[in-house]
Design a protein around this motif. Sequence first.
Motif, mmCIF file in Angstrom:
data_model
loop_
_atom_site.group_PDB
_atom_site.id
_atom_site.type_symbol
_atom_site.label_atom_id
_atom_site.label_comp_id
_atom_site.label_asym_id
_atom_site.label_seq_id
_atom_site.Cartn_x
_atom_site.Cartn_y
_atom_site.Cartn_z
ATOM 1 N N VAL A 184 0.787 -1.268 0.084
ATOM 2 C CA VAL A 184 -0.124 -0.022 -0.022
ATOM 3 C C VAL A 184 0.806 1.222 0.036
ATOM 4 O O VAL A 184 1.926 1.112 0.726
ATOM 5 N N ASN A 195 -4.800 -7.274 -3.228
ATOM 6 C CA ASN A 195 -3.478 -6.710 -3.285
ATOM 7 C C ASN A 195 -2.566 -8.027 -3.591
ATOM 8 O O ASN A 195 -2.756 -9.093 -3.020
ATOM 9 N N THR A 202 -2.374 -3.200 -6.858
ATOM 10 C CA THR A 202 -3.583 -3.332 -5.861
ATOM 11 C C THR A 202 -4.653 -2.947 -6.945
ATOM 12 O O THR A 202 -4.595 -2.030 -8.055
#
Length: 841
Positions: free
Chosen positions: A69, A542, A556
């Motif tokens: 992320v 993800n 993602t």
Amino acid sequence: MSLSSFSILLLASASPAALAEESRPAAVEATRPSGETETPSADAEDAQDSNTIVVTARRRSENVQDVPVAISAVDSLTLDSQGTYNISALTKLQPTLQFYSQNPRNTFINIRGIGAPFGLTNDGFEQGVGIYIDDVYYNRIASATLDFVDVDQIVTLRGPQGTLYGKNTTAGAINITTRAPSSDFEGKAEVSLGNLSFKQGKASISGPISDTLAARISVTATDRRGTIYNTRTNSYIQSQDSVGLRSSLLWKPSNGLALTLSGDWNVQDPICCAFQYGGYGPTQRAANRQYPALVAAQQAQYPGLLPTNANPFDRTTDVDAQLRARNEHGGLSLRAVWDIDNNNTLTSITAWRYWDWKPANDRDYTIYPVYTKVENPTRQNQYTQEFRFNHDGQGYDLTVGLFGFHQKIRTSGVQSTGLAASKWLLNPTSALSNNPAVLNNVVAINDIRLDNTSVAAYAKLNWEIVDRFTVSPGIRINYDKKDGLYNSVVTGTASNGTRQVVSADPASPSYSDPWTAAQRGVQASQYYAPQLSAWNLSYDLNLRYEVTDDVNVYATYARSFKTAGLNLNGVPADSTGAAIPLYFTIKPEKVDHFEAGVKTQFWDRRATLNVTGFYTKIKDFQASVSNGQGTTVRGYLANADRVSSKGVEADFAIRPSDRFSAYVSGAYTDAKFDSFCDAPPPPELAGGTTLPGVAGNKCAYVGTPSAPGTPGGSSPPVYDASGAPLPGVSKWAFSWGGEANAPSELFGEEGQFYFGYDASSRSRWSSNPSPSIYTWVRGYALHNFRIGFRTDKFDAFLWARNAFDKDYIDLYLAGTGGNTGLIAAQVGDPQTFGGTIKFNF
């Protein structure tokens, strides 16, 4: 991963702790939320070397370089050393984070250009960027304007969040962690003094009460003289005046159970907030109804009373109405963490919060008594409950959660006009414009209510399918119910001297009275009670592949949404004066988000380079529009067909030795309306004779608009903003800096002399919902310096922020006072300098 690594690298050289623990000079482990006792994962344990940081952004402890992320982590030492004591200053560290605040209630936070409709406050819509403090969701963005109290770390996650966090958010989440009560006695104190009579104090103390009970109490206070001088009242405005208090009790009755009871109280009470004269930009209004002519016309009633501020960087204003921006919030929370066994943890977070907003504004932005009172005091109560279960299995881990949220908002607003209103707001060709009594004391009493309930279930799985390859699917199901009320009762003096309700309904007894008709053109009564309820499903996936121990690549995809909203500021009316139901609700945003990145460390982890590419497309984007009815432009929310935001973020940090560190972070963001043919016209195309629309085609109209800024011209009913940039976002934004230190001795104490430099820059950006030639904010760069001496117990340094005294604009407002051409400006802070002393014990 924006600042995750370079912030920590920088902090290591800035931290007194680094002097005592040279074995991990670049490591700062992220403190878990108060009372959380989950066992770190194997990845996190492996990561405990001198150049890693451990975070719990995904509800498990792991090396930030392994998190698939885009994430930024800033430690408290960075916040303190750079003077970052609220989220507004945090934007100087994080290029893709945008923060704009007209006042605490009118505050907007966006990430990558998306998050909140720009330029409009409305109780009925949701934020796209969630703010969490110790896992408690803060619904009101006004809390973001207050000073941080004993913050340990701030983690910003970019992109949709909802399969791991309590409230669904489409643009990202800001997760703030405060310091937990400690099992050993400790304390710290900090005092800062600076120019503009700046004074700031911070203190905290913590320690055990018994073998199983520990406590912490923290306080902060900030005071600063205003940066703008009001020549009308002979006083400074835009001051700072805030106090914050936070306390917590941590009880551990057994090894596997921890309960934390926390409470906080925060208040701002500055002399604030007003805009300055930012310029004049001709509109399509008749020339005798634009700013220069209106100022000249006021001389008949107020001879010699002329605006004095012609340059916003003179830092003066002359507004005449009372100003107030008292912003108070606080609450209680109970967090319980039960380690059922080594693999299973159950967490419960129960919280109540309140928000109390008491403002006073001058919304004509002039020296004249046009609007004498504009106040919308608001009270909110918020209740949240979250349950979260974490399971660590062989080769996988799972998080499952339930979230409940209830919010009650009550706003009791008032708006009144004064003796200058007739000349300012009525057509000069009407004899009524020369009679101050016609619009004097026209009063709108507004009753605005919202009851908002949301419940959700979410789950996230991290599954290492084969060695070094992890798949992480997530899902969320959400239910929202909103009940609103907007009731504005407008009264004015009729031509016979009686007080009458100003109604837009032709059946109203006073409808034909000439004075009431003039008042109706400014503002009329309106009532409606919108409702909505809806289910939504969101999900994400993800993928992470660990190429080597120090190189990770990830991708993602997320399908998310922003909850449907209610318009609670008034909406367009039909020919009978009734509110049009079509505008009561705003459709939910539907978000498709794609992201890919690489996170790398090299040179024995002395250097970190992370690169992220993203593409977000949104259908039914919730945007600010205006209906152009009457003299006062009424803003509301509507849905733009399609919006997209795409770009690249890159971060580089280097630390060749314990004596030097440097970083640079940059972002390119292309955020625009892909399709928005019925946007509100910018001020240079508004205010004239509106061309007729085409029935059944919201984007078409008959005729050709006059050239921009043609007084008395023809204005389009809508504007095609397709391809135009979203407001508030720069295409290019950077932050950079570094620190050097040298061992030395001062007054017999061994320590370090150090010198630090930090800077940020951004390219130009649009500050109007539809791009206007008058409201482009020019790009600028700001530079900060600090120099000091520190030991493991003591730190004293001098600092300068905006060191070169750069003149820059925070925000422009156009279309004020009914498209008069007046452009209002909010000027950024000037050069500030001072010193700070900190003690640890």
